[in-house]
Design an enzyme around this catalytic site. Structure first.
Site, short mmCIF file in Angstrom:
data_model
loop_
_atom_site.label_atom_id
_atom_site.label_comp_id
_atom_site.label_asym_id
_atom_site.label_seq_id
_atom_site.Cartn_x
_atom_site.Cartn_y
_atom_site.Cartn_z
N TYR A 134 15.93 24.69 19.86
CA TYR A 134 15.85 25.68 20.88
C TYR A 134 15.79 25.17 22.39
O TYR A 134 15.10 24.09 22.38
CB TYR A 134 14.56 26.64 20.63
CG TYR A 134 14.57 27.50 19.37
CD1 TYR A 134 15.33 28.50 19.18
CD2 TYR A 134 13.49 27.22 18.42
CE1 TYR A 134 15.58 29.23 18.14
CE2 TYR A 134 13.71 28.03 17.28
CZ TYR A 134 14.30 29.06 17.08
OH TYR A 134 14.57 29.76 16.14
N LYS A 170 -17.99 23.81 7.84
CA LYS A 170 -17.62 25.04 8.36
C LYS A 170 -16.11 24.78 8.40
O LYS A 170 -15.56 23.87 8.49
CB LYS A 170 -18.24 25.26 9.61
CG LYS A 170 -18.10 24.11 10.47
CD LYS A 170 -18.95 24.29 11.75
CE LYS A 170 -18.87 23.02 12.65
NZ LYS A 170 -19.82 22.80 13.76
C1 LIG Z 1 -20.23 21.75 13.79
C2 LIG Z 1 -21.80 21.13 13.87
C3 LIG Z 1 -22.32 20.04 13.32
C4 LIG Z 1 -21.23 18.68 13.16
O1 LIG Z 1 -20.64 18.09 14.28
P1 LIG Z 1 -19.77 16.90 13.98
O2 LIG Z 1 -19.60 16.35 15.52
O3 LIG Z 1 -18.54 17.32 13.38
O4 LIG Z 1 -20.44 16.07 13.08
C5 LIG Z 1 -23.46 19.81 13.35
N1 LIG Z 1 -24.35 20.67 13.95
C6 LIG Z 1 -23.71 21.94 14.19
C7 LIG Z 1 -24.85 22.85 14.84
C8 LIG Z 1 -22.58 22.22 14.41
O5 LIG Z 1 -22.39 23.26 14.96
#
Ligand SMILES: *Cc1c(COP(=O)(O)O)cnc(C)c1O
Length: 395
Positions: A287, A57
């Site tokens: 800045y 994702k």
């Molecule tokens: C993002 C997510 C993961 C992965 O989490 P990590 O801590 O990066 O391994 C697993 N399950 C769900 C439902 C998530 O939203």
């Protein structure tokens, strides 16, 4: 020397020569060898009946979703996890055929049409959502059932039906036309905490929910609960699939989990020196004139700034690597550029490569270092690099 592979829309990295050095002022380098190594380490760590879902994702935590997904599948992952329908479509359009679970909620007819069309697998979080899915698939005359993943809330208080209603919910979905239950899952809130009390309570609730479902004569086809932290903590949490994000990218979800397996960071952040100048003692920099040169110093301007994802809150705090040495960033970080004090290194040239995250020689700066300085987590650092930075894949 590294071999450089061109990824779509990306100019391959140029070596530092008279013409090419300005063709890329800054970029994110993605080490596909390290990615493949991490996947293999994870697969070896899991028992043979547990599958690895690479969570890609948010553009694979900023690493570039299609390239990461392809490498992950080639290296032994068998599932992909994304947050949204467009993220899943990007993978399918990139030619990826592996099963894709959408971890976020989906409700609208457009989303459901896309799920059916692209053969994606949605998460079902509530009876209401299940009914909407079934109705819309009915109105489409969808023939083969859509595999759906039942999400239970066991203590995260995010998506999912309360674990105590697991039996009723699963029974409802099972009776609805056009849906077939592919898995039952939940998500842990505190798997990275060395104190495992709260996680064990979530685990216990998950087990109880599964027992409730089985008592109704329904055999769950597949179960999953673990993120990176849980996967590295306890094989008792692995079930049939582990959903691993952070560890795929070579970072550890917590300090106390660093000994579980060996991982290599996949991402490096690099930029080039664009100008070098000497400034007199007392000269103010950037800045707000927050930095005043305490002595004559040699200043290097670097072509990267907060619009690329270098947090402005690191101004006057961060260090970077150049010629294998640590040097200090000085003055406010600006939108597109930042300044360094390179007095300690003789004769720095325009076009030289600065490593903001990654390693040079014996020195290393990690996303964990930034996260600590910024009082946040490495996940947020990785997701912060903007699309102005090309992702350059190296093997
Ligand atoms: C993002 C997510 C993961 C992965 O989490 P990590 O801590 O990066 O391994 C697993 N399950 C769900 C439902 C998530 O939203």
């Amino acid at each position: 020397m590294l071999s450089r592979k061109q990824i779509p829309g990306v100019v391959p990295n140029q070596q530092c020569d008279t013409y090419a050095w300005f063709s890329q002022r800054a970029w994110v380098e993605i080490d596909l060898g390290a990615l493949s190594y991490n996947i293999q380490q994870l697969v070896q760590f899991l028992s043979p009946h547990t599958e690895l879902m690479a969570v890609v994702k948010a553009d694979a935590y900023g690493h570039g979703a299609v390239t990461v997904a392809q490498t992950a599948i080639q290296s032994g992952a068998s599932w992909l996890g994304v947050a949204t329908v467009p993220e899943a479509i990007e993978l399918r359009e990139g030619g990826i055929q592996a099963p894709i679970l959408i971890l976020g909620a989906t409700h609208t007819p457009e989303q459901i049409h896309a799920i059916a069309h692209w053969k994606l697998q949605p998460t079902l979080c509530s009876p209401k959502q299940a009914l909407v899915f079934s109705d819309i698939l009915e109105s489409m005359n969808h023939d083969s059932p859509v595999p759906v993943h039942i999400k239970l809330d066991t203590g995260m208080s995010r998506l999912g039906t309360n674990w105590q209603q697991a039996g009723e919910f699963v029974q409802l979905v099972q009776r609805l036309p056009h849906l077939s239950i592919a898995s039952i899952y939940s998500h842990l809130a505190t798997a990275d905490d060395p104190d495992t009390t709260a996680m064990e309570e979530q685990h216990r609730r998950f087990e109880e929910a599964i027992a409730q479902i089985k008592a109704m004569g329904i055999e769950p086809p597949c179960l999953h609960l673990a993120n990176s932290a849980a996967a590295l903590t306890d094989p008792g949490l692995h079930y049939d699939i582990v959903r691993v994000g952070l560890a795929v990218y070579g970072l550890y979800p917590a300090l106390h989990l660093q000994n579980a397996i060996n991982l290599k960071p996949v991402l490096q952040l690099k930029a080039r020196v664009t100008q070098v100048k000497t400034i007199a003692a007392g000269t103010a920099v950037s800045y707000g004139h927050q930095f005043i040169a305490p002595r004559e110093l040699c200043l290097a301007v670097v072509g990267i700034g907060y619009a690329d994802g270098v947090p402005r809150n690191l101004s006057n705090k961060m260090q970077v690597l150049i010629r294998g040495q640590r040097v200090s960033q000085i003055g406010a970080i600006t939108m597109d550029q930042l300044m360094l004090d390179v007095s300690a290194i003789p004769n720095i040239q325009e076009g030289e490569v600065v490593t903001l995250l990654g390693e040079q020689g014996k020195e290393q700066i990690s996303a964990d270092d930034w996260a600590e300085q910024l009082n946040t987590i490495s996940w947020e650092i990785l997701c912060g690099f903007k699309h102005r930075l090309p992702r350059v894949a190296v093997m």
